[in-house]
Structure formats: C-alpha cells, structure tokens
Design a protein around this motif. Structure first.
Motif, PDB file in Angstrom:
ATOM      1  N   UNK A 145       0.883  -1.253  -0.094  1.00  0.00           N
ATOM      2  CA  UNK A 145       0.122   0.014   0.041  1.00  0.00           C
ATOM      3  C   UNK A 145       0.903   1.334  -0.034  1.00  0.00           C
ATOM      4  N   UNK A 146       1.877   1.132   0.734  1.00  0.00           N
ATOM      5  CA  UNK A 146       2.729   2.461   0.961  1.00  0.00           C
ATOM      6  C   UNK A 146       3.431   2.680  -0.214  1.00  0.00           C
ATOM      7  N   UNK A 147       3.919   1.780  -1.065  1.00  0.00           N
ATOM      8  CA  UNK A 147       4.710   1.768  -2.287  1.00  0.00           C
ATOM      9  C   UNK A 147       3.614   2.352  -3.231  1.00  0.00           C
ATOM     10  N   UNK A 148       2.487   1.960  -3.239  1.00  0.00           N
ATOM     11  CA  UNK A 148       1.539   2.207  -4.354  1.00  0.00           C
ATOM     12  C   UNK A 148       1.139   3.888  -3.698  1.00  0.00           C
ATOM     13  N   UNK A 149       0.757   4.021  -2.736  1.00  0.00           N
ATOM     14  CA  UNK A 149       0.551   5.298  -2.286  1.00  0.00           C
ATOM     15  C   UNK A 149       1.485   6.331  -2.559  1.00  0.00           C
ATOM     16  N   UNK A 150       2.750   6.115  -2.565  1.00  0.00           N
ATOM     17  CA  UNK A 150       3.742   7.124  -2.821  1.00  0.00           C
ATOM     18  C   UNK A 150       3.929   7.562  -4.265  1.00  0.00           C
ATOM     19  N   UNK A 151       3.415   6.566  -5.165  1.00  0.00           N
ATOM     20  CA  UNK A 151       3.507   7.080  -6.593  1.00  0.00           C
ATOM     21  C   UNK A 151       1.937   7.327  -7.276  1.00  0.00           C
ATOM     22  N   UNK A 152       1.095   6.697  -7.175  1.00  0.00           N
ATOM     23  CA  UNK A 152      -0.219   6.547  -8.084  1.00  0.00           C
ATOM     24  C   UNK A 152      -1.130   7.634  -7.682  1.00  0.00           C
ATOM     25  N   UNK A 153      -1.184   8.296  -6.725  1.00  0.00           N
ATOM     26  CA  UNK A 153      -2.175   9.316  -6.550  1.00  0.00           C
ATOM     27  C   UNK A 153      -1.636  10.622  -7.021  1.00  0.00           C
ATOM     28  N   UNK A 154      -0.345  10.956  -7.078  1.00  0.00           N
ATOM     29  CA  UNK A 154       0.202  12.009  -7.855  1.00  0.00           C
ATOM     30  C   UNK A 154       0.053  11.784  -9.403  1.00  0.00           C
ATOM     31  N   UNK A 155       0.150  10.472  -9.933  1.00  0.00           N
ATOM     32  CA  UNK A 155       0.022  10.416 -11.302  1.00  0.00           C
ATOM     33  C   UNK A 155      -1.647  10.555 -11.504  1.00  0.00           C
ATOM     34  N   UNK A 156      -2.521  10.286 -10.694  1.00  0.00           N
ATOM     35  CA  UNK A 156      -4.028  10.429 -10.866  1.00  0.00           C
ATOM     36  C   UNK A 156      -4.200  11.973 -10.915  1.00  0.00           C
ATOM     37  N   UNK A 157      -3.632  12.470 -10.211  1.00  0.00           N
ATOM     38  CA  UNK A 157      -3.906  14.034 -10.011  1.00  0.00           C
ATOM     39  C   UNK A 157      -3.411  14.912 -11.236  1.00  0.00           C
ATOM     40  N   UNK A 158      -2.300  14.122 -12.211  1.00  0.00           N
ATOM     41  CA  UNK A 158      -1.665  14.821 -13.302  1.00  0.00           C
ATOM     42  C   UNK A 158      -0.353  15.347 -12.788  1.00  0.00           C
ATOM     43  N   UNK A 159       0.035  15.338 -11.721  1.00  0.00           N
ATOM     44  CA  UNK A 159       1.426  15.825 -11.290  1.00  0.00           C
ATOM     45  C   UNK A 159       2.432  14.986 -12.100  1.00  0.00           C
ATOM     46  N   UNK A 160       3.588  15.764 -12.914  1.00  0.00           N
ATOM     47  CA  UNK A 160       4.356  15.251 -13.605  1.00  0.00           C
ATOM     48  C   UNK A 160       3.819  14.643 -14.969  1.00  0.00           C
ATOM     49  N   UNK A 161       4.653  14.168 -15.439  1.00  0.00           N
ATOM     50  CA  UNK A 161       4.653  13.558 -17.176  1.00  0.00           C
ATOM     51  C   UNK A 161       4.317  12.014 -17.100  1.00  0.00           C
ATOM     52  N   UNK A 162       3.100  11.702 -17.663  1.00  0.00           N
ATOM     53  CA  UNK A 162       2.817  10.265 -17.711  1.00  0.00           C
ATOM     54  C   UNK A 162       2.133  10.023 -18.911  1.00  0.00           C
ATOM     55  N   UNK A 163       2.409   8.768 -19.641  1.00  0.00           N
ATOM     56  CA  UNK A 163       1.262   8.654 -20.720  1.00  0.00           C
ATOM     57  C   UNK A 163      -0.036   8.575 -20.447  1.00  0.00           C
ATOM     58  N   UNK A 164      -0.989   8.905 -21.158  1.00  0.00           N
ATOM     59  CA  UNK A 164      -2.327   8.883 -21.068  1.00  0.00           C
ATOM     60  C   UNK A 164      -2.723   7.623 -20.450  1.00  0.00           C
ATOM     61  N   UNK A 165      -2.260   6.461 -21.001  1.00  0.00           N
ATOM     62  CA  UNK A 165      -2.777   5.086 -20.551  1.00  0.00           C
ATOM     63  C   UNK A 165      -2.312   4.894 -19.204  1.00  0.00           C
ATOM     64  N   UNK A 166      -0.974   5.378 -18.668  1.00  0.00           N
ATOM     65  CA  UNK A 166      -0.607   5.134 -17.336  1.00  0.00           C
ATOM     66  C   UNK A 166      -1.367   6.117 -16.426  1.00  0.00           C
ATOM     67  N   UNK A 167      -1.829   7.337 -16.866  1.00  0.00           N
ATOM     68  CA  UNK A 167      -2.590   8.202 -16.122  1.00  0.00           C
ATOM     69  C   UNK A 167      -4.119   7.645 -15.806  1.00  0.00           C
ATOM     70  N   UNK A 168      -4.460   6.978 -16.766  1.00  0.00           N
ATOM     71  CA  UNK A 168      -5.933   6.511 -17.025  1.00  0.00           C
ATOM     72  C   UNK A 168      -6.034   5.371 -15.930  1.00  0.00           C
ATOM     73  N   UNK A 169      -4.683   4.487 -15.979  1.00  0.00           N
ATOM     74  CA  UNK A 169      -4.934   3.355 -14.741  1.00  0.00           C
ATOM     75  C   UNK A 169      -4.648   3.827 -13.418  1.00  0.00           C
TER      76      UNK A 169
END
Length: 185
Positions: A48-72
């Motif tokens: 959980x802590x590993x996932x929590x440290x990365x994915x919420x920021x990607x979901x918010x659009x912080x930083x660069x991520x391909x659209x498919x990664x952000x959608x996930x």
C-alpha cells in the motif's frame, strides 16, 4: 461470496520484486482488466505504501505520464482499497480502508461483502492468506527473466503443497505468460 484472486508479477526464478517485471502497455492492460473485473483491491501495508507514494500523484496529473498510465492511476484511485496492517490504521489515499484484528475474519468479511471478488497484490500477505486457505485463484504474470535475487514467492513457506487447476495460460507479445489457476479443493 466473492473470490480472492492473488495476482502478481513473478520471474522464472520466483522473484516478486516489482522492479523486475516488464512494465509495458500490454502488462498494464492485463492488470487493468483484472482490476476492472474485481470489486476491491487488497494489499499489505508495505505494498500500500509503495503504491500510495506514486499513483495518487499520477492520477492528479502531477508530472508527465502517458495517457494510458494516467488512466490506470485514475481507475486505481476510484477502486476500493483494503489494507491489512497491525502497525498503521490511518490510510488517507482515496477509497482506502483498514483491515485490522483477526486476519481470517477480516478477509472473510471482505470476501462476503464483495461479490465481484477481491484482487490481492501483496506477496507477503498472500503467504499469510494462503496459510489460512483463503486464496481461491492465482493469476501470475510470469516474466521471461531470471532475477537471481529475492524476495521470492512464498519465501516464508507454506504448511503443505497447494494443488492447483490450470484455467488458462496466455502468452504476451513481450514474452511473459499469464498463468491463471484455481485452487483444487
């Protein structure tokens, strides 16, 4: 009662270090389908802590991520997430819930309350739940790699051999194979 399905990346030599798997569009699509088909995610605190440290920021659009990664990441954000922990009880990431106390009882209640099934994605927790005979299915993505290090699948051991029935085996273009098994009872 929903099924508890254990799904994880694993190398040919049993390594479950998340950095050893192939992360491409095809594997993301596989894990998206698994997540979409389940009613909830189940992790141990470390995962959980590993996932929590990365994915919420990607979901918010912080930083660069391909659209498919952000959608996930957005889908993961919306998915109910249950965390087994004896050392932490506050889980602020959206839709996160704590399972404390008796592990067998907590996971049985989760399975009962989740007819679409629960997707388990933590190796150490999987060992504990396998010891309690709570895992119904296994969907392992076996990567064409030999890591030569750990952690390994069920590193702490099990009280006996688990007999499984093969439901399907699907090779991916990247050389990995999705192995889907049901626990033979």
């Amino acid at each position: 009662m929903g099924l508890l399905t254990f799904s994880l990346n694993v190398t040919l030599d049993g390594c479950v270090d998340h950095r050893e798997g192939i992360a491409d569009d095809e594997t993301r699509a596989l894990f998206t389908r698994l997540m979409d088909a389940s009613g909830a995610m189940l992790w141990g605190r470390v995962t959980y802590e590993m996932m929590e440290s990365h994915w919420p920021a990607v979901a918010r659009g912080d930083g660069q991520a391909p659209p498919a990664v952000r959608d996930w990441a957005v889908k993961l954000e919306a998915r109910p997430k249950y965390v087994v922990s004896s050392t932490r009880s506050d889980f602020p990431w959206a839709n996160s819930h704590h399972i404390g106390g008796d592990l067998r009882e907590g996971v049985r209640k989760l399975k009962d309350a989740t007819p679409a099934g629960v997707l388990l994605g933590s190796g150490t927790l999987a060992t504990a739940l396998d010891r309690l005979d709570l895992i119904d299915e296994y969907q392992l993505l076996v990567h064409p790699r030999i890591a030569g290090h750990g952690p390994t699948l069920h590193q702490g051991g099990l009280p006996g051999t688990r007999r499984l029935e093969l439901l399907s085996a699907q090779p991916l273009r990247n050389g990995a194979v999705v192995m889907h098994y049901r626990r033979a009872r």
